[in-house]
Design an enzyme around this catalytic site. Sequence first.
Site, PDB file in Angstrom:
ATOM      1  N   ASP A 564       0.769  -1.234   0.000  1.00 58.56           N
ATOM      2  CA  ASP A 564       0.000   0.000   0.000  1.00 58.56           C
ATOM      3  C   ASP A 564       0.811   1.301   0.000  1.00 58.56           C
ATOM      4  O   ASP A 564       1.092   1.858  -1.047  1.00 58.56           O
ATOM      5  CB  ASP A 564      -0.974  -0.007   1.180  1.00 58.56           C
ATOM      6  CG  ASP A 564      -1.975  -1.142   1.083  1.00 58.56           C
ATOM      7  OD1 ASP A 564      -1.831  -1.989   0.186  1.00 58.56           O
ATOM      8  OD2 ASP A 564      -2.912  -1.202   1.895  1.00 58.56           O
ATOM      9  N   GLU A 838      -2.885  -7.518  13.035  1.00 59.26           N
ATOM     10  CA  GLU A 838      -2.456  -7.348  11.653  1.00 59.26           C
ATOM     11  C   GLU A 838      -0.988  -6.944  11.574  1.00 59.26           C
ATOM     12  O   GLU A 838      -0.257  -7.376  10.689  1.00 59.26           O
ATOM     13  CB  GLU A 838      -3.320  -6.284  10.984  1.00 59.26           C
ATOM     14  CG  GLU A 838      -2.975  -6.057   9.525  1.00 59.26           C
ATOM     15  CD  GLU A 838      -3.884  -5.010   8.892  1.00 59.26           C
ATOM     16  OE1 GLU A 838      -4.487  -5.320   7.862  1.00 59.26           O
ATOM     17  OE2 GLU A 838      -3.988  -3.915   9.430  1.00 59.26           O
TER      18      GLU A 838
END
Length: 850
Positions: A564, A838
């Site tokens: 990202d 995460e």
Amino acid sequence: MPPRNTAAGKAKAGPKKATDEPSLESPKNLGRRHQILLSVAVLALAALLKFLWGGLPHEEAPPLDPGRYEHFSNELLRPFSSSHNASFLWGTYRPGVLFGLKTRTWPEALVAGLMWTSVSANDKVDTSKLRHTCEESETRQGLQFGFSEHDGRDFGKQTIKDPQNDVEMSTAFWKRSPRSWTARVEGSSKNGARKVLYFYMGLDEEFVPEHDRSLSFATFETVDEVTALTGATKSLGKFRLSVLPSDSGVVEVVPLVLEPGQAIAKVKEALVEKLSQGSSQEETATKGKRKGKKPVLYKADTDASGSQSSTISAVQIVVSGDFSIDFVFGDSDSDSWGAGARSSTALAEASAKFEKRFDETFQLRRGPFSTDAHVRFAQAALSAMLGGLGYFYGPVKVKSPEGELPRLADPRPLFTGVPSRSFFPRGFLWDEGFHQLLISKWDPELSMDVISHWFNTMRIDGWIPREQIRGAEAVAKVPDWAIPQHPSHANPPTFLLAIEAILTGSSAPDVKSAWFSAIFPAVERWFQWFASSQKGVLPDSFRWHGRDPKDGKLNAMTLSSGLDDYPRAAFVTDEERHVDLHSWIAFGAGLLAELAQQAGLRNERVEEYKAMHQRLLESLDKYHWDAERKKYNDFGLHSNKGKFAQHVVVKCGKSDGSDPIEHTVALDHFKQLQQGQSTKQPCPPSHPKFLFPLGDGRGGLMMREKFVSKGERLQFVDHTGYISLFPLLLRLLPPDSERLGLVLDLLDPARGLWSDWGLRSLAKGDPMYLRDNAPGDAPYWRGPIWINCNFLALAALRHYSAIEGPWRERAAALAASLSSNLVENIKTNFEATGFLWEQYNPESGVGQRT
């Protein structure tokens, strides 16, 4: 396994000319948020997984009609036997629901689920605390949930702590046969306060043609004082669900039928509506609120006998203190056994079988993480992965050319793991490859099934949607703008890693061979699309397509890469080259070479793949080795010098003020304009009329940080992070390569990647380290510790520690330290919070994000 290459890090020549051998895009040569649960792989698999690749011939993709989504194949799910499919008929295939069951059938599916909340002395049901789906907001209030044991097929046990409702529960599910099961819900409410549970069963017919839908599928009945739901579906035939409460703790059991026409995805709302209809008291009118009825406990009524037609039926169970309820599902009345001692024995046997299989598979007690606490943690991590498997059915929405509405592909089933039950309960392409590294170690045939489902969704040209949002339950978690998938956007081909793990695993050779024959043409077509669609300007160069220079970020996002906001070239151009992408494609070419050889293809074919692989290794060094900085880097239009400066966000319009756009003006320039000290135009030529500055909602100006470059040119992009490690992560470097040693140097603590909790995604001293990409857009891959890339690093270090070379001992020492740092930190966070995270904070090691 020996390294695939022999010359990477030594070759001086660039890639051969296209006239010397087939180009990369020739059909002769072409053939892939964070991983919360990958910590299991670090713990259980790092020392065990081995890597092996391969391939089969392919055909050139036919021309694609942009107005259609034609699937590559309809045959990829056929090789699985009837007994295999039967073993997966029922499961906990609703990962977004706290406790949900579903048949793996389509387009019709039978589903079940659980809701619960508190109830007041005057029978008011507190719908503000009604639990059903896994929600981030509720976890922030202290709700904890997660499977402690799950085998992926027949058995799962979960613990739930709900402090807002003052209740702790466990849910268990086990099969007695492929078509029959028992679900147990037991727990305790503090101080004996009353709680109410709703267990429901219904038909999901979202994609069944309206004329084929059922008006009703089941009716309640009472036989020998046992409340039961009897019915039939097209896919299952006749069935019975018996409700068997314990002798104590259960106050009452009342069946109810929800209103006709309700969708499973809206079952919670339908239940609240039903309970509100039973109220006789009007809610007190207060300012700003509408009058309405408060939900109350449902009272037995005529519709409990089944006279009302509906496709969702439920049972209301009021409990107090310690309670236990068995829900027993089977084909017929004679299959309603299972309560009390017999089911307790079956549950204990299923748990013991799971523990024995876990010990035999991972053998943790023979390694450095052998304590009971480590083993329990590892079991919970594996179970969270298996308990997160979901079965979805529906179309994918595909982004169309500008000005046209998105198109819907034909509905397809998808069996997949999910990155997060609360935030991402749907399939993500590159996450799933990592998931299958673990699952393939535990159950290779289960992994084959999941991978086949993914490739069964592939378009005929080889594109697989990177985020698969199928069906109303999945759609409900995604904003509308994020649903359409862009057909030119890729995602890292991590399924190649999973296929390798299966090929080197312990599954039966005949099963593996049949699956491989069925799946490989699709894998090769995928690789063909991947390499050709992401090619760069120069031969054998690659760039991630889809970066948007107008996305308003400090550095344009590269979502296709999976990384990202990892900093790339400051300016988005076609001349960009991305080292991680090049590494993935070189890795895939090596896979095709080995599989072609194993498949017995003619030697000429094998040599073509080997030549392609070798050529890409040479171009990897030619295009990405930064000799000055002694590391691998991206390349593009960039400045490694400059400063960060605040800019004011303004609106600019065309000459007549129309078509306003957002634009940024340097803060100093904006102040000069305000003071009349500058006549320099603040708006771009396309929209020259200055309209007004935007506010920040707090009485000030909206600001946006930008990097003001100095001397930008085409050059290496100097950032040190995961990108610089990719040739190591994918084991593309020879064990005796000098460059392997230089890449290992990046893991020295002084270089900023190493931490006490794992490898940071970006070095601590980098100018972009922990810098927001936009106001409110916290750094994602700019320092936080991600377990998937740490796993690749650990696997690579173990690989190089196992083969002869000058860096063998160094790799072994790094692997031991990294493994310990990762496991202990993830375990510590899990024990403190009940969740696998995460990512982990690069300054404290604390788990963060979903």
